[in-house]
Scaffold this motif. Structure first.
Motif, mmCIF file in Angstrom:
data_model
loop_
_atom_site.group_PDB
_atom_site.id
_atom_site.type_symbol
_atom_site.label_atom_id
_atom_site.label_comp_id
_atom_site.label_asym_id
_atom_site.label_seq_id
_atom_site.Cartn_x
_atom_site.Cartn_y
_atom_site.Cartn_z
ATOM 1 N N HIS A 61 0.838 -1.215 0.000
ATOM 2 C CA HIS A 61 0.000 0.000 0.000
ATOM 3 C C HIS A 61 0.865 1.255 0.000
ATOM 4 O O HIS A 61 0.553 2.234 -0.698
ATOM 5 C CB HIS A 61 -0.933 -0.006 1.211
ATOM 6 N N TYR A 62 1.941 1.240 0.772
ATOM 7 C CA TYR A 62 2.852 2.391 0.826
ATOM 8 C C TYR A 62 3.406 2.678 -0.559
ATOM 9 O O TYR A 62 3.450 3.835 -1.006
ATOM 10 C CB TYR A 62 3.978 2.103 1.820
ATOM 11 N N LEU A 63 3.851 1.641 -1.263
ATOM 12 C CA LEU A 63 4.417 1.829 -2.592
ATOM 13 C C LEU A 63 3.354 2.281 -3.598
ATOM 14 O O LEU A 63 3.623 3.133 -4.446
ATOM 15 C CB LEU A 63 5.100 0.546 -3.062
ATOM 16 N N LEU A 64 2.160 1.718 -3.507
ATOM 17 C CA LEU A 64 1.082 2.163 -4.395
ATOM 18 C C LEU A 64 0.792 3.645 -4.201
ATOM 19 O O LEU A 64 0.556 4.380 -5.174
ATOM 20 C CB LEU A 64 -0.186 1.340 -4.129
ATOM 21 N N ASP A 65 0.808 4.090 -2.952
ATOM 22 C CA ASP A 65 0.559 5.505 -2.663
ATOM 23 C C ASP A 65 1.618 6.404 -3.289
ATOM 24 O O ASP A 65 1.372 7.605 -3.495
ATOM 25 C CB ASP A 65 0.536 5.744 -1.150
ATOM 26 N N ARG A 66 2.778 5.844 -3.591
ATOM 27 C CA ARG A 66 3.876 6.616 -4.176
ATOM 28 C C ARG A 66 4.052 6.339 -5.664
ATOM 29 O O ARG A 66 5.092 6.645 -6.253
ATOM 30 C CB ARG A 66 5.165 6.343 -3.387
ATOM 31 N N GLY A 67 3.038 5.765 -6.259
ATOM 32 C CA GLY A 67 3.000 5.648 -7.705
ATOM 33 C C GLY A 67 3.595 4.387 -8.288
ATOM 34 O O GLY A 67 3.653 4.239 -9.510
ATOM 35 N N VAL A 68 4.053 3.465 -7.453
ATOM 36 C CA VAL A 68 4.600 2.209 -7.973
ATOM 37 C C VAL A 68 3.456 1.348 -8.493
ATOM 38 O O VAL A 68 2.452 1.152 -7.806
ATOM 39 C CB VAL A 68 5.399 1.468 -6.890
ATOM 40 N N ARG A 69 3.633 0.824 -9.692
ATOM 41 C CA ARG A 69 2.577 0.025 -10.327
ATOM 42 C C ARG A 69 3.073 -1.349 -10.781
ATOM 43 O O ARG A 69 2.331 -2.085 -11.447
ATOM 44 C CB ARG A 69 2.006 0.780 -11.538
ATOM 45 N N GLN A 70 4.312 -1.694 -10.413
ATOM 46 C CA GLN A 70 4.840 -3.007 -10.778
ATOM 47 C C GLN A 70 5.757 -3.486 -9.662
ATOM 48 O O GLN A 70 6.477 -2.699 -9.038
ATOM 49 C CB GLN A 70 5.546 -2.978 -12.115
ATOM 50 N N PHE A 71 5.697 -4.807 -9.436
ATOM 51 C CA PHE A 71 6.359 -5.408 -8.288
ATOM 52 C C PHE A 71 7.112 -6.658 -8.720
ATOM 53 O O PHE A 71 6.578 -7.486 -9.467
ATOM 54 C CB PHE A 71 5.337 -5.780 -7.210
ATOM 55 N N LEU A 72 8.337 -6.789 -8.222
ATOM 56 C CA LEU A 72 9.140 -7.987 -8.422
ATOM 57 C C LEU A 72 9.347 -8.599 -7.044
ATOM 58 O O LEU A 72 10.076 -8.059 -6.209
ATOM 59 C CB LEU A 72 10.486 -7.624 -9.064
ATOM 60 N N ASP A 73 8.668 -9.711 -6.798
ATOM 61 C CA ASP A 73 8.654 -10.345 -5.478
ATOM 62 C C ASP A 73 9.505 -11.606 -5.543
ATOM 63 O O ASP A 73 9.091 -12.620 -6.110
ATOM 64 C CB ASP A 73 7.210 -10.673 -5.090
ATOM 65 N N ILE A 74 10.697 -11.529 -4.959
ATOM 66 C CA ILE A 74 11.659 -12.630 -5.041
ATOM 67 C C ILE A 74 11.650 -13.422 -3.735
ATOM 68 O O ILE A 74 11.696 -12.853 -2.652
ATOM 69 C CB ILE A 74 13.067 -12.094 -5.346
ATOM 70 N N GLY A 75 11.603 -14.743 -3.884
ATOM 71 C CA GLY A 75 11.420 -15.586 -2.709
ATOM 72 C C GLY A 75 9.996 -15.506 -2.228
ATOM 73 O O GLY A 75 9.709 -15.521 -1.029
ATOM 74 N N SER A 76 9.084 -15.459 -3.185
ATOM 75 C CA SER A 76 7.680 -15.143 -2.909
ATOM 76 C C SER A 76 6.913 -16.269 -2.251
ATOM 77 O O SER A 76 5.863 -16.039 -1.645
ATOM 78 C CB SER A 76 6.977 -14.766 -4.216
ATOM 79 N N GLY A 77 7.405 -17.509 -2.380
ATOM 80 C CA GLY A 77 6.605 -18.616 -1.877
ATOM 81 C C GLY A 77 5.368 -18.798 -2.739
ATOM 82 O O GLY A 77 5.402 -18.657 -3.961
ATOM 83 N N ILE A 78 4.248 -19.076 -2.089
ATOM 84 C CA ILE A 78 2.987 -19.303 -2.787
ATOM 85 C C ILE A 78 2.081 -18.098 -2.562
ATOM 86 O O ILE A 78 1.801 -17.747 -1.415
ATOM 87 C CB ILE A 78 2.302 -20.583 -2.262
ATOM 88 N N PRO A 79 1.634 -17.426 -3.635
ATOM 89 C CA PRO A 79 0.840 -16.203 -3.470
ATOM 90 C C PRO A 79 -0.612 -16.482 -3.086
ATOM 91 O O PRO A 79 -1.540 -16.287 -3.869
ATOM 92 C CB PRO A 79 0.943 -15.539 -4.851
ATOM 93 N N THR A 80 -0.776 -16.953 -1.860
ATOM 94 C CA THR A 80 -2.114 -17.229 -1.363
ATOM 95 C C THR A 80 -2.737 -15.933 -0.857
ATOM 96 O O THR A 80 -2.240 -14.850 -1.118
ATOM 97 C CB THR A 80 -2.070 -18.293 -0.267
ATOM 98 N N VAL A 81 -3.821 -16.031 -0.124
ATOM 99 C CA VAL A 81 -4.593 -14.865 0.296
ATOM 100 C C VAL A 81 -3.695 -13.822 0.954
ATOM 101 O O VAL A 81 -2.891 -14.132 1.821
ATOM 102 C CB VAL A 81 -5.708 -15.289 1.275
ATOM 103 N N GLY A 82 -3.844 -12.566 0.491
ATOM 104 C CA GLY A 82 -3.108 -11.468 1.091
ATOM 105 C C GLY A 82 -1.735 -11.241 0.525
ATOM 106 O O GLY A 82 -0.916 -10.574 1.160
ATOM 107 N N ASN A 83 -1.463 -11.751 -0.681
ATOM 108 C CA ASN A 83 -0.144 -11.525 -1.248
ATOM 109 C C ASN A 83 -0.169 -10.339 -2.203
ATOM 110 O O ASN A 83 -1.185 -9.666 -2.361
ATOM 111 C CB ASN A 83 0.401 -12.791 -1.901
#
Length: 260
Positions: A61-83
């Motif tokens: 949310h912090y990054l979205l508020d600052r205009g970030v619109r793309q994310f690279l999530d490394i070591g993400s595991g499994i993107p279950t609820v709340g990812n």
């Protein structure tokens, strides 16, 4: 779900142990058994996993508020609820997310979850080889390295050995443009949980990682390089971004976000 290893469900993975600690359903009996073993060593492990997931949400949310619109999530595991993709796309439907994990089963689970999502993908790669991550066709398809990126290294660097972790993170930082952010949470040494490091490492050696060790605050700060940490800096994971009274509440994880 196909997998090259016929015994994959009998071997726990770090991603699926985390999912089990969060109460998810993308795990097997071996993962749940390992999670229970971890809880026996560190009774607050579940609380830390949930606090870490809550931090991830606040950071996105912090990054979205600052205009970030793309994310690279490394070591993400499994993107279950709340990812990341779920949080970001709830606000910005075409926010782009590339998940990266070393565990092929976690990646297969992830791609099954994401199969109808054109703005998210999951790839199998090892962050110790950052150019292989950055140059992967699916990452290139979704992530424009000329635009700000949120680089998420959440609860994963303590699984990467000393001799490769700093160099890899420095290369990833270098690849990102001004306006990007680096988000890190990391197990910290010199806490009651650290006394169990040998036992925890032995447990994780049965999985897809070979190390599980905390670092000091100074060592964790080195991952940010010259990037400026946003207030309140590197704090207990449950205290970001508001800071707090310094009461760890059984935590052994710290977190910080830096503008690149």
């Amino acid at each position: 779900m196909a997998n090259a290893d016929p015994d994959f469900s009998n071997r726990p993975s770090s991603a699926r142990i985390y999912d089990a600690l969060l109460g998810g359903n993308h795990n097997f009996a071996a993962d749940r058994e390992a999670a229970q073993g971890l809880l026996a060593m560190i009774p607050t492990a579940g609380d830390m996993a949930r606090a870490n997931r809550a931090f991830l949400s606040r950071a996105v949310h912090y990054l979205l508020d600052r205009g970030v619109r793309q994310f690279l999530d490394i070591g993400s595991g499994i993107p279950t609820v709340g990812n990341v993709h779920e949080i970001a796309q709830r606000r910005i439907p075409d926010a782009r997310v590339a998940y990266v994990d070393i565990d092929p089963v976690a990646v297969a689970h992830s791609n099954d979850i994401l199969k109808d999502n054109p703005w998210a993908c999951a790839i199998q790669a090892d962050m110790r080889f950052p150019d292989a991550v950055l140059d992967h066709p699916q990452v290139r398809r979704l992530i424009d390295l000329d635009q700000p990126v949120g680089l998420m290294l959440v609860a994963m660097l303590h699984f990467v050995t000393e001799d490769s972790a700093y160099e890899a993170v420095a290369r990833l930082r270098q690849a990102l443009p001004i306006g990007s952010y680096l988000v890190i949470s990391h197990g910290i040494s010199d806490t009651p949980a650290d006394a169990k490091e040998a036992e925890v490492t032995a447990l994780y050696r049965r999985t897809d990682v070979s190390a599980a060790h905390g670092r000091t605050r100074d060592q964790i700060l080195q991952f940010f390089g010259d990037a400026e940490l946003v207030p309140p800096g590197l704090v207990w994971v449950h205290e970001w971004p508001d800071g707090g009274d310094g009461n760890a509440n059984g935590m052994a994880v710290v977190a910080g976000v830096a503008a690149l």
